[in-house]
Design a protein around this motif. Sequence first.
Motif, PDB file in Angstrom:
ATOM      1  N   GLY A 220       0.820  -1.203   0.000  1.00 17.57           N
ATOM      2  CA  GLY A 220       0.000   0.000   0.000  1.00 17.57           C
ATOM      3  C   GLY A 220       0.855   1.254   0.000  1.00 17.57           C
ATOM      4  N   ALA A 221       1.928   1.240   0.796  1.00 13.57           N
ATOM      5  CA  ALA A 221       2.831   2.388   0.836  1.00 13.57           C
ATOM      6  C   ALA A 221       3.525   2.580  -0.514  1.00 13.57           C
ATOM      7  N   LEU A 222       4.017   1.483  -1.092  1.00 14.78           N
ATOM      8  CA  LEU A 222       4.702   1.584  -2.380  1.00 14.78           C
ATOM      9  C   LEU A 222       3.756   2.059  -3.482  1.00 14.78           C
ATOM     10  N   GLU A 223       2.512   1.646  -3.390  1.00 12.44           N
ATOM     11  CA  GLU A 223       1.512   2.094  -4.360  1.00 12.44           C
ATOM     12  C   GLU A 223       1.344   3.609  -4.287  1.00 12.44           C
ATOM     13  N   GLU A 224       1.305   4.140  -3.082  1.00  7.36           N
ATOM     14  CA  GLU A 224       1.147   5.576  -2.896  1.00  7.36           C
ATOM     15  C   GLU A 224       2.423   6.329  -3.291  1.00  7.36           C
ATOM     16  N   LEU A 225       3.578   5.692  -3.106  1.00  4.72           N
ATOM     17  CA  LEU A 225       4.869   6.326  -3.385  1.00  4.72           C
ATOM     18  C   LEU A 225       5.384   6.012  -4.783  1.00  4.72           C
ATOM     19  N   ALA A 226       4.522   5.540  -5.654  1.00  3.64           N
ATOM     20  CA  ALA A 226       4.956   5.042  -6.967  1.00  3.64           C
ATOM     21  C   ALA A 226       5.714   6.076  -7.784  1.00  3.64           C
ATOM     22  N   GLY A 227       5.481   7.368  -7.551  1.00  2.40           N
ATOM     23  CA  GLY A 227       6.105   8.383  -8.391  1.00  2.40           C
ATOM     24  C   GLY A 227       7.448   8.875  -7.916  1.00  2.40           C
ATOM     25  N   VAL A 228       7.989   8.324  -6.824  1.00  6.03           N
ATOM     26  CA  VAL A 228       9.235   8.889  -6.279  1.00  6.03           C
ATOM     27  C   VAL A 228      10.476   8.075  -6.642  1.00  6.03           C
ATOM     28  N   GLY A 229      10.327   7.017  -7.410  1.00  5.51           N
ATOM     29  CA  GLY A 229      11.493   6.220  -7.781  1.00  5.51           C
ATOM     30  C   GLY A 229      11.742   5.093  -6.797  1.00  5.51           C
ATOM     31  N   ASP A 230      13.006   4.699  -6.652  1.00  7.67           N
ATOM     32  CA  ASP A 230      13.357   3.550  -5.816  1.00  7.67           C
ATOM     33  C   ASP A 230      13.090   3.834  -4.340  1.00  7.67           C
ATOM     34  N   VAL A 231      12.399   2.905  -3.679  1.00 10.26           N
ATOM     35  CA  VAL A 231      12.105   3.016  -2.247  1.00 10.26           C
ATOM     36  C   VAL A 231      12.692   1.781  -1.563  1.00 10.26           C
ATOM     37  N   PRO A 232      13.816   1.904  -0.854  1.00  6.54           N
ATOM     38  CA  PRO A 232      14.404   0.733  -0.193  1.00  6.54           C
ATOM     39  C   PRO A 232      13.520   0.256   0.967  1.00  6.54           C
ATOM     40  N   VAL A 233      13.471  -1.066   1.137  1.00  4.57           N
ATOM     41  CA  VAL A 233      12.684  -1.683   2.206  1.00  4.57           C
ATOM     42  C   VAL A 233      13.605  -2.593   3.018  1.00  4.57           C
ATOM     43  N   VAL A 234      13.613  -2.413   4.323  1.00  2.00           N
ATOM     44  CA  VAL A 234      14.383  -3.262   5.230  1.00  2.00           C
ATOM     45  C   VAL A 234      13.417  -3.911   6.209  1.00  2.00           C
ATOM     46  N   THR A 235      13.634  -5.181   6.496  1.00  2.00           N
ATOM     47  CA  THR A 235      12.718  -5.913   7.367  1.00  2.00           C
ATOM     48  C   THR A 235      13.466  -6.569   8.527  1.00  2.00           C
ATOM     49  N   ARG A 236      12.721  -6.839   9.594  1.00  2.00           N
ATOM     50  CA  ARG A 236      13.193  -7.630  10.725  1.00  2.00           C
ATOM     51  C   ARG A 236      12.107  -8.634  11.096  1.00  2.00           C
ATOM     52  N   HIS A 237      12.522  -9.848  11.452  1.00  2.00           N
ATOM     53  CA  HIS A 237      11.577 -10.909  11.768  1.00  2.00           C
ATOM     54  C   HIS A 237      10.868 -10.667  13.102  1.00  2.00           C
ATOM     55  N   ILE A 238      11.581 -10.080  14.047  1.00  2.00           N
ATOM     56  CA  ILE A 238      11.031  -9.849  15.388  1.00  2.00           C
ATOM     57  C   ILE A 238      10.881  -8.347  15.630  1.00  2.00           C
ATOM     58  N   ASN A 239       9.732  -7.947  16.158  1.00  2.00           N
ATOM     59  CA  ASN A 239       9.406  -6.541  16.346  1.00  2.00           C
ATOM     60  C   ASN A 239       9.733  -6.087  17.769  1.00  2.00           C
ATOM     61  N   ASP A 240      10.980  -6.348  18.221  1.00  2.00           N
ATOM     62  CA  ASP A 240      11.360  -5.906  19.561  1.00  2.00           C
ATOM     63  C   ASP A 240      12.339  -4.743  19.472  1.00  2.00           C
ATOM     64  N   HIS A 241      12.721  -4.202  20.626  1.00  2.00           N
ATOM     65  CA  HIS A 241      13.537  -2.988  20.650  1.00  2.00           C
ATOM     66  C   HIS A 241      14.856  -3.155  19.905  1.00  2.00           C
ATOM     67  N   ALA A 242      15.584  -4.238  20.181  1.00  2.00           N
ATOM     68  CA  ALA A 242      16.898  -4.436  19.565  1.00  2.00           C
ATOM     69  C   ALA A 242      16.793  -4.534  18.050  1.00  2.00           C
ATOM     70  N   ASN A 243      15.802  -5.269  17.569  1.00  2.00           N
ATOM     71  CA  ASN A 243      15.650  -5.438  16.122  1.00  2.00           C
ATOM     72  C   ASN A 243      15.186  -4.156  15.448  1.00  2.00           C
ATOM     73  N   CYS A 244      14.317  -3.417  16.104  1.00  2.00           N
ATOM     74  CA  CYS A 244      13.854  -2.150  15.521  1.00  2.00           C
ATOM     75  C   CYS A 244      14.997  -1.159  15.415  1.00  2.00           C
ATOM     76  N   LEU A 245      15.856  -1.127  16.429  1.00  2.00           N
ATOM     77  CA  LEU A 245      16.997  -0.220  16.416  1.00  2.00           C
ATOM     78  C   LEU A 245      18.002  -0.625  15.340  1.00  2.00           C
ATOM     79  N   SER A 246      18.258  -1.926  15.218  1.00  8.45           N
ATOM     80  CA  SER A 246      19.231  -2.370  14.213  1.00  8.45           C
ATOM     81  C   SER A 246      18.683  -2.175  12.800  1.00  8.45           C
ATOM     82  N   ALA A 247      17.369  -2.294  12.630  1.00  8.53           N
ATOM     83  CA  ALA A 247      16.771  -2.053  11.310  1.00  8.53           C
ATOM     84  C   ALA A 247      16.934  -0.596  10.910  1.00  8.53           C
ATOM     85  N   ALA A 248      16.704   0.305  11.886  1.00 10.28           N
ATOM     86  CA  ALA A 248      16.889   1.729  11.607  1.00 10.28           C
ATOM     87  C   ALA A 248      18.334   2.018  11.208  1.00 10.28           C
TER      88      ALA A 248
END
Length: 357
Positions: A220-248
């Motif tokens: 849904g986000a990429l659909e809305e952002l379709a006109g801005v070019g490349d949008v990098p996506v990074v993921t983490r399997h676990i939604n805890d503090h350490a993983n959220c910080l390392s993803a950022a």
Amino acid sequence: MVKRARTLASLAAELGVSRTTVSNAYNQPDQLSAELRERILRAAAERGYPGPDPMARSLRTRRAGSIGVLLTEHLSYAFEDAASVDFLAGMAEATSGTESSLTLIPAGPSEQDASALVGRAVVDGIVVYSVAEGDPHLAAARARGIPLVVCDQPKGLPLPFVGIDDREAIKPAARALLDAGHTRIGILAIRLERTRRDGHVDTRTLPTAALHVQRARVLGALEELAGVGDVPVVTRHINDHANCLSAAEELLTSHPELTAVLCTTDSMALGVLEYAAAHGIAVPEDLSVTGFDGIRTALLRGLTTVVQPNKEKGRAAGRLLLELIDAPPTGDVPREILGTTFHAGSTVSAPRARRTP
């Protein structure tokens, strides 16, 4: 010495009342006068009688008196993740005033022994909370043949369902970044696949990702952002503090040109705020950030986010399951799609060039 009645039948015989009368003193007090109920309870206390055996009652009624919540996370996560806490609070409210309690079935992220774990749960029905379509825990729950409600995911199965429209819900956050003038935008998302995959995502594989909620939000986000070019996506399997910080850290160090980060959970967004603060990146002056969930901490921090009704989602799922236990549906499979709102917050502004770390 007072004779110690240890069974419902022996207490009823001593008091000269029926076994049903003694049972009603505990289970249906409105069926007795206040005086008679008090006499029964006082006699039971004097004789050490603890009340009707719940196991015997369940055998008679064919009801366990409990509904289950299947969580495919470690149990500790359910009490640490704010969105999950709100959902469980809603489930608890749904059972308040009923004859059903709430049983947590913490399957954990491992898919081993799913049938045994789900099969041991003494419940009248199960709410399956956010799993992949092919998850064996879902299959085990369906195999039991008891009422079942799916919450969040998977979507599209012929099962009772409660959730939101994730694909559309995230678009106001993406639109807020575009309206502010951002064209260099990255996305942080949590689990997209059943097996652990952390890092950059090949967006060409997104349409086949196994977990519908995160897949829908990113698409849904990429659909809305379709006109801005490349949008990098990074993921983490676990939604805890350490993983959220390392993803950022991974996203912002590998893409220092970004002026905005759209996150599919508030936890991810809070990780971005923490990383930014630690590295001298001003929000929103240097970096705009959006989240998704509307958890209390995020709102207190002024995060620009999408607010979903996590507590109401739990209430709706619990109510629907209790209805199905009492009376299975005879028509269409019930589905309830709840609304979301956009909270403007204070973490989005017009872009300016970010300092390279």
